[in-house]
Design an enzyme around this catalytic site. Structure first.
Site: not given
Ligand SMILES: O=C(O)[C@@H](O)[C@H](O)[C@H](O)CO
Ligand SMILES: [Mg+2]
Length: 430
Positions: A430, A164, A263, A237, A239, A176, A366, A310, A289
């Site tokens: 975020w 990544r 992502e 990502d 985010h 981030y 991941e 995810r 996620e």
């Molecule tokens: O894809 C990832 O691993 C990030 O989006 C984390 O889930 C986030 O930083 C919170 O732990």
């Molecule tokens: Mg993520």
């Protein structure tokens, strides 16, 4: 007939000794916070489940200790599906990260117990081995390109076969996913990509400018492809920060660099907006996620709006529920891409690996290596070798909780960062 007579007694499905005798909620903070459920049967077989919700840990600990563990005592540990339905339907208040993490912990602990009773590593109960190991991706990051390239090289040296890529954005302070960001890591000192949650009374504030990001991202991937060639699978990502049309533009601008996935381009609440993104780009998309049930995926699967799922075991209701999500995804040739930041504990990661090694539609896992302190508490037996993660051959999940080490690391309040627009300071995703 009384209501209790409707419940299949433990002796019908197993030995009386498989009834749950104790249920403990364990909170520890070996560098970061973890919530773990430990179940023990009358015969002394122990099962572990991860219930960590990063930054809101004690809410799940209370949900479990105050409302769930009293219900578990005396139940047959073998009755995994019945217990799942009992906790999900029985709560009446459905879904949500706290409820689903609590159910996940119970479910995972019961699978751990069942596999130990069978004397088999858990993946054998999930259909057996489908592959040599689970392809992992690591997190490379840098404030600028030279720092990013060093980080990619370090990952390649460690054997990673998929990486990544996150970088700083010219003009922005801390953003981030970048290890060297000013406010990075636990206590502000260690690598950000290792642990974004920070021990503090208030969250760190990061800065964001979507226009600057959309201009910069394609340049980063162009440079990475020029430096490392066309073969290496690259991930990114976003985010949850973009509008649908911005996301479409990003996907399109990254097409020449052949991403493995892009992502979380848009916020999770309205996944149907991915229709707009999909109309415009063939860059593969991953999301989920922060989803927590199979229903969150319905439109995305049926309209084939994503390529990777995810959800981790920890936040989607456990192995039972995640297996169902993946089976549903497989109908549409959608694959797994399980979330694996450090806040998914070694118990949650082990569960993902046992599922992943068995799953027909495994995609990628991941992997943010846990700290040595964390591994001293959980003593995982899974391992990373030649870019693949292996669940190991211990009966059950292959994780053991060391109370003595855990107790030396009491809970410490920590928060994930928040994000504000550089233009006017307004709160952003975020
Ligand atoms: O894809 C990832 O691993 C990030 O989006 C984390 O889930 C986030 O930083 C919170 O732990
Ligand atoms: Mg993520």
């Amino acid at each position: 007939m009384t209501a209790t007579q409707l419940v299949p007694p433990a002796t019908e499905t197993g030995d009386a000794g498989t009834r749950i005798a104790s249920a403990e909620v364990l909170v520890t903070s070996p560098g970061r916070n973890f919530v773990t459920l430990r179940l023990r049967t009358e015969d002394g077989v122990v099962g572990l489940g991860d219930a960590t919700v990063n930054g809101r840990e004690l809410a799940v600990a209370s949900y479990l200790a105050d409302h769930v563990t009293p219900l578990l005592i005396g139940r047959d540990a073998h009755a995994i599906e019945d217990t799942w339905q009992y906790l999900y339907r029985g709560a009446y208040w459905r879904r949500g990260p706290i409820t689903m993490a609590a159910i996940a912990a119970v479910d995972t602990a019961l699978w751990d117990i069942k596999a130990k009773l069978a004397g088999l590593p858990l993946y054998q109960l999930l259909g057996g081995r489908s592959r040599r190991g689970c392809l992992a991706y690591g997190h490379a990051s840098g404030a600028d390109l030279p720092e990013l390239f060093d980080s990619v090289r370090a990952h390649l040296e460690q054997g990673y076969r998929a990486i990544r890529i996150q970088t700083g954005i010219p003009g922005l302070g801390s953003v981030y996913g970048v290890a060297s960001s000013a406010h990075a890591g636990v206590g502000g000192g260690t690598r950000y990509d290792h642990e974004p949650a920070r021990r503090s009374d208030v969250p760190v504030e990061e800065e964001w400018d979507t226009r600057a990001y959309l201009r910069h991202a394609p340049r980063v991937f162009e440079a990475v492809r020029a430096e490392f060639g066309p073969d290496l699978p690259l991930l990114h990502d976003a985010h949850h920060r973009l509008t649908p049309i911005q996301a479409a533009r990003l996907g399109k601008s990254l097409e020449p660099y052949d991403l493995f996935w892009l992502e979380d381009v848009t916020p999770a609440e309205n996944p149907a907006v991915l229709r707009r993104v999909r109309e415009h780009t063939t860059t593969p998309l991953a999301i989920g996620e922060v989803f927590n049930t199979i229903w969150d995926y319905r439109e995305l699967f049926e309209e084939q709006l994503i390529d990777y799922v995810r959800s981790p075991v920890t936040h989607a209701g456990g192995i039972t529920a995640l297996r169902r999500i993946f089976d549903y995804a497989a109908v549409y040739q959608i694959k797994s891409g399980v979330h694996g930041p450090t806040d998914v504990s070694p118990v949650g990661l082990a569960a993902a690996l046992h599922l992943g090694i068995a799953l027909p539609n495994f995609g990628i896992q991941e992997y943010m290596k846990h700290s040595a302190e964390t591994d001293e508490v959980f003593r995982p037996t899974h391992r990373f070798e030649d870019g693949l993660l292996h669940p190991g051959e211990q009966p059950g999940l292959g994780v053991e909780y060391d109370d003595e080490v855990a107790d030396a690391h009491p809970y410490a309040r920590a928060y994930l960062p928040v994000n504000r627009l550089s233009l006017d300071g307004a709160m952003h995703d975020w």
